[in-house]
Design a protein around this motif. Structure first.
Motif, short mmCIF file in Angstrom:
data_model
loop_
_atom_site.label_atom_id
_atom_site.label_comp_id
_atom_site.label_asym_id
_atom_site.label_seq_id
_atom_site.Cartn_x
_atom_site.Cartn_y
_atom_site.Cartn_z
N ALA A 1 0.81 -1.22 0.00
CA ALA A 1 0.00 0.00 0.00
C ALA A 1 0.84 1.27 0.00
N ARG A 2 1.85 1.32 0.84
CA ARG A 2 2.67 2.54 0.92
C ARG A 2 3.84 2.51 -0.08
N PRO A 3 4.60 1.40 -0.13
CA PRO A 3 5.74 1.40 -1.07
C PRO A 3 5.31 1.48 -2.54
N GLU A 4 4.24 0.75 -2.91
CA GLU A 4 3.84 0.67 -4.31
C GLU A 4 2.80 1.71 -4.71
N HIS A 5 1.89 2.03 -3.79
CA HIS A 5 0.77 2.90 -4.16
C HIS A 5 0.81 4.26 -3.48
N ARG A 6 1.85 4.53 -2.71
CA ARG A 6 2.06 5.83 -2.06
C ARG A 6 0.85 6.24 -1.20
N ALA A 7 0.35 5.28 -0.45
CA ALA A 7 -0.85 5.54 0.36
C ALA A 7 -0.52 6.41 1.56
N ASP A 8 -1.40 7.36 1.81
CA ASP A 8 -1.36 8.11 3.07
C ASP A 8 -2.23 7.42 4.12
N ILE A 9 -3.31 6.82 3.65
CA ILE A 9 -4.24 6.09 4.51
C ILE A 9 -4.47 4.72 3.90
N VAL A 10 -4.26 3.68 4.70
CA VAL A 10 -4.44 2.31 4.22
C VAL A 10 -5.66 1.72 4.92
N VAL A 11 -6.58 1.17 4.11
CA VAL A 11 -7.83 0.66 4.66
C VAL A 11 -8.11 -0.73 4.12
N ALA A 12 -8.43 -1.64 5.01
CA ALA A 12 -8.95 -2.95 4.63
C ALA A 12 -10.42 -2.97 5.02
N VAL A 13 -11.27 -3.27 4.05
CA VAL A 13 -12.70 -3.23 4.31
C VAL A 13 -13.32 -4.57 3.96
N THR A 14 -14.21 -5.04 4.84
CA THR A 14 -14.87 -6.31 4.63
C THR A 14 -16.31 -6.22 5.13
N ASN A 15 -17.15 -7.09 4.60
CA ASN A 15 -18.52 -7.19 5.10
C ASN A 15 -18.60 -8.23 6.21
N ALA A 16 -17.43 -8.72 6.64
CA ALA A 16 -17.37 -9.70 7.73
C ALA A 16 -16.62 -9.07 8.91
N THR A 17 -15.71 -9.82 9.51
CA THR A 17 -14.91 -9.32 10.63
C THR A 17 -13.46 -9.74 10.42
N PHE A 18 -12.59 -9.27 11.30
CA PHE A 18 -11.17 -9.59 11.22
C PHE A 18 -10.76 -10.45 12.41
N THR A 19 -9.80 -11.32 12.18
CA THR A 19 -9.29 -12.12 13.28
C THR A 19 -8.48 -11.23 14.22
N LYS A 20 -8.24 -11.72 15.43
CA LYS A 20 -7.45 -10.93 16.39
C LYS A 20 -6.02 -10.71 15.88
N PRO A 21 -5.34 -11.74 15.32
CA PRO A 21 -4.01 -11.47 14.77
C PRO A 21 -4.03 -10.40 13.68
N ALA A 22 -5.07 -10.41 12.85
CA ALA A 22 -5.18 -9.39 11.80
C ALA A 22 -5.37 -8.01 12.42
N THR A 23 -6.21 -7.94 13.45
CA THR A 23 -6.44 -6.67 14.12
C THR A 23 -5.18 -6.16 14.79
N ASP A 24 -4.46 -7.05 15.45
CA ASP A 24 -3.22 -6.65 16.12
C ASP A 24 -2.18 -6.17 15.12
N PHE A 25 -2.05 -6.88 14.01
CA PHE A 25 -1.07 -6.48 12.99
C PHE A 25 -1.44 -5.13 12.39
#
Length: 356
Positions: free
Chosen positions: A265-289
């Motif tokens: 997201a940042r190295p390739e797309h020069r993102a200032d804000i990185v967002v992962a969006v889902t209609n479900a939920t995220f695991t705890k490891p994903a949330t922590d990372f």
């Protein structure tokens, strides 16, 4: 001693002749100064009692209002739930502050009354001589107490008026929201559950466009390098979205997918804000990372706020420097209280898949 015996007040008739005689003797010995001093002392006591009663009534009213606000229930399924809580909390704080003031005034009034009672057993006349110093009189302190009671009553009424007005403004915003929910600009998470992954990416792009973003990419592919949607916010910040659609919103998004997004997201797309969006939920490891690498997650609950209620993404993520534009902030309450009410920022172009 001068007594106007034509007055309607009569000498009490006691059964004991000795008591009757003692009373007449003491009256005959009283001077005009004694009689006026006794009357003034009695009047002072009545004033203190009156104001003590006023303090008691105000304390009861404040307690009643506190019990009433504690019984209020904020709506849970509303973008304004937090605002209702803030409005109720502001009233509760104001009432508690005035309760403290009134209870302090009650104590001061009670102390003054007890001091007057002690003085009743002594010679009252010197207290009211022309050259007497009244600065130390307990009654002299009652002026401050009365002013405190008056301010407390006014502050209570002002707080109640603000609370009523704030609730009215919230009700108006709820009505605006209800109208928005019946337009094509509002999309439910249930409808999103039935989309294809590609349609979900287009829907996310439409939502970003609705928020005023300029869309650079609105769908991913084999070589998207983790960026399904790329948008530029009105403040020129570049937002990179990774969209993870789950059938019926059931399967969670895991840490490996968030790690992939972080690597590009940042190295390739020069993102200032990185967002992962889902209609479900995220695991705890994903949330922590995501937390450790400043990646913002939009799960089903946040997606509901963004898609269904029309709350702008940056407000949903808590990174909008101007504050929430749909949820009613205290600053908005102050503006609406002064007659500057406007409808929530809900009227954006359609967020339906493929909307331009």
């Amino acid at each position: 001693m001068h007594i106007n015996w034509t007055t309607t007040a009569a000498m009490p008739q006691y059964a004991s002749p000795q008591l009757q005689e003692a009373l007449r003797r003491r009256i005959s010995e009283a001077t005009d100064d004694d009689l006026l001093a006794a009357h003034l002392h009695w009047i002072e006591g009545q004033v203190v009692l009156d104001w003590f009663g006023e303090a008691c009534e105000l304390a009861v009213q404040l307690q009643h209002e506190l019990e009433a606000v504690d019984a209020l229930v904020s709506p849970s399924n509303s973008p304004f739930s937090r605002d209702y809580q803030l409005v109720h909390a502001a009233l509760r704080q104001a009432l508690n502050e005035e309760s403290t003031t009134v209870n302090r005034a009650k104590k001061q009034t009670g102390d003054n009354w007890r001091q007057l009672r002690v003085q009743t057993t002594g010679d009252l006349a010197p207290r009211y001589w022309r050259h007497a110093d009244t600065a130390g009189s307990p009654v002299n302190k009652m002026g401050t107490v009365k002013a405190q009671l008056a301010r407390a009553a006014q502050n209570m009424n002002d707080a109640l008026a603000r609370h009523r007005n704030d609730l009215h403004q919230l009700a108006l915003l709820e009505a605006d929201l209800d109208r928005f929910l019946h337009t094509e600009d509002s999309i439910s998470v249930e409808d999103i559950h039935g989309m294809t992954p590609a349609a979900f990416e287009r829907a996310v792009a439409a939502l970003a466009r609705r928020d005023g973003c300029r869309i650079l990419r609105e769908g991913g592919g084999a070589r998207d390098l983790g960026a399904d949607v790329i948008a530029v916010a009105p403040d020129s910040r570049r937002i990179v979205f990774q969209c993870k659609h789950r059938q019926a919103g059931l399967k969670k998004v895991g840490s490996p997918e968030i790690q992939t997004l972080n690597g590009t997201a940042r190295p390739e797309h020069r993102a200032d804000i990185v967002v992962a969006v889902t209609n479900a939920t995220f695991t705890k490891p994903a949330t922590d990372f995501a937390h450790d690498h400043e990646i913002h997650l939009v799960d089903q609950a946040r997606l509901h706020r963004w898609a269904r209620w029309g709350e702008p993404l940056l407000a949903v993520l808590g990174i909008d420097e101007t504050g929430p534009r749909t949820a009613l902030s205290l600053a908005q309450l102050e503006r609406t209280s002064s007659g500057q009410r406007g409808r929530p920022n809900l009227g954006h172009p359609s967020m339906r898949p493929g909307a331009r």
